[in-house]
Design an enzyme around this catalytic site. Structure first.
Site, PDB file in Angstrom:
ATOM      1  CB  THR A 180      19.234 -49.367 -22.921  1.00 18.95           C
ATOM      2  OG1 THR A 180      17.857 -49.034 -22.780  1.00 18.95           O
ATOM      3  CG2 THR A 180      20.009 -48.139 -23.336  1.00 18.95           C
ATOM      4  CG  ASP A 215      12.894 -50.154 -18.310  1.00 17.48           C
ATOM      5  OD1 ASP A 215      13.511 -49.257 -17.694  1.00 17.48           O
ATOM      6  OD2 ASP A 215      12.389 -49.982 -19.432  1.00 17.48           O
TER       7      ASP A 215
HETATM    8  N1  ASP Z   1      13.653 -50.167 -21.775  1.00 14.08           N
HETATM    9  C1  ASP Z   1      15.039 -50.607 -21.629  1.00 14.08           C
HETATM   10  C2  ASP Z   1      15.028 -52.033 -21.143  1.00 14.08           C
HETATM   11  O1  ASP Z   1      14.788 -52.256 -19.983  1.00 14.08           O
HETATM   12  C3  ASP Z   1      15.724 -49.721 -20.667  1.00 14.08           C
HETATM   13  C4  ASP Z   1      17.175 -50.043 -20.435  1.00 14.08           C
HETATM   14  O2  ASP Z   1      17.681 -51.101 -20.721  1.00 14.08           O
HETATM   15  O3  ASP Z   1      17.852 -49.142 -19.862  1.00 14.08           O
HETATM   16  O4  ASP Z   1      15.215 -52.944 -21.910  1.00 14.08           O
END
Ligand code: ASP
Length: 328
Positions: free
Chosen positions: A13, A97
């Protein structure tokens, strides 16, 4: 030669973009390169002082989709940079994640003698880079401050002004910017106005257990270890389905069970786990509780499965994979 700090990009993210600056959930992760992320960090040069920043994109991935091979790619770049005499440390930008899994993997597989001298600091964001109020740039600034802090060592996670050790960190919230917690151990320290205030010692050599020499492990094909939960109404059917998968892509080598309370397992599931053990599958118990750890390390349960000391299910899975690989 000027000292350096390298930033390795893994995606997440922190590198995500949404079509609107007000959207903090409907974004696509892993869109912005690590070099561009570096350019967005406020006051980075002041934090770096005379040092130079370097950057390399290792992966560009939503960390929910991470594969074991991505860990190996990251580890080999981490080793490359830590071995450079002018490198003060490594900062990794990563999705939240599976951040704790990558941190734990590195803490078990980067040689302890390297980590004793130079830190590897993983950081992240809960809001995309395109957000009106992104948290990534501040987290990167804090991560740089931690990486350059005198005495810093081990594998660390920096998020929302807190410094966590790889052994204890866990994502505990799906939305809050302060999404990580170190449970009963608490954070290693805090970052306040660019200064690190330690609350406990930097993680030592034994924080995550002994180190595995991946170079010596035949780890191209990772041993298959599955993670299951015990719960009300659990049966042995999932375990038996796993055992029945003859000719699957990789044979089942281990099962980690996140058990109820003190690592207890539903009797129906336990009966199937005994069958698995009889077939040579390693079974490890952890607690599904958010705090504490299984008390009593002896194989006192009917299944005889050992409890993984103080590890969450996802970290116990990595520990068991490494252990099985080392024995192969
Ligand atoms: N789905 C994203 C990831 O883990 C969530 C994040 O980075 O907050 O890459």
């Amino acid at each position: 030669m000027a000292e350096k700090l390298v930033f390795l990009g893994m995606g997440g993210t922190i590198a995500g973009t949404a079509s609107s600056a007000g959207d903090n959930v409907g974004y696509t992760a892993a869109q912005v390169g690590v070099q561009a992320l570096l350019a967005s960090v406020p006051g980075l040069q002041a934090i770096l002082g005379d040092r130079e920043a370097a950057a390399e994109q290792v992966c560009q991935i939503d960390s929910k989709d991470l594969a074991h091979a991505d860990w190996q790619a990251l580890r080999s770049r981490v080793l490359h940079y830590l071995a450079m005499p002018e490198m003060a440390g490594v900062v990794v930008t990563h999705g939240t994640d599976t951040l704790e899994e990558t941190a734990y993997f590195l803490s078990r597989t980067v040689p302890a003698e390297l980590l004793a001298r130079k830190p590897v600091v993983l950081t992240c964001a809960m809001r995309p880079a395109s957000s009106l109020t992104p948290d990534g740039p501040g987290n990167m600034a804090d991560a740089a401050a931690v990486a350059l802090c005198s005495g810093a060592r081990g594998v660390l996670v920096v998020c929302a002004g807190k410094v966590h050790s790889a052994a204890h960190v866990q994502k505990v919230h799906p939305y809050r910017t302060d999404a990580f917690d170190s449970g009963e151990a608490g954070p290693v320290g805090l970052v306040e106005e660019g200064r690190v205030r330690l609350l406990s010692d930097w993680p030592g050599e034994d924080a995550s257990g002994h180190h595995f020499d991946l170079a010596a492990l035949p780890i191209q094909a990772w041993p298959r270890v599955e993670l299951l939960f015990s719960h009300a109404g659990a049966t042995g059917s999932v375990v038996r389905a796993l055992l029945a998968q003859a000719g699957a892509e990789a044979p089942l080598r281990g099962i980690v069970v996140a058990g109820t309370g003190n690592g207890t397992i539903h009797k129906s599931m336990e009966a199937a786990l005994l069958e698995a053990q009889a077939l040579g599958v390693r079974v490890l118990r952890v607690s599904r509780c958010a705090y504490g750890q299984v008390v009593g390390g002896s194989p006192s349960h009917r299944s005889g499965a050992f409890a993984a000391a103080g590890l969450s299910g996802v970290k116990a899975r990595i520990a068991l994979m490494l252990e099985i690989a080392a024995q192969t």
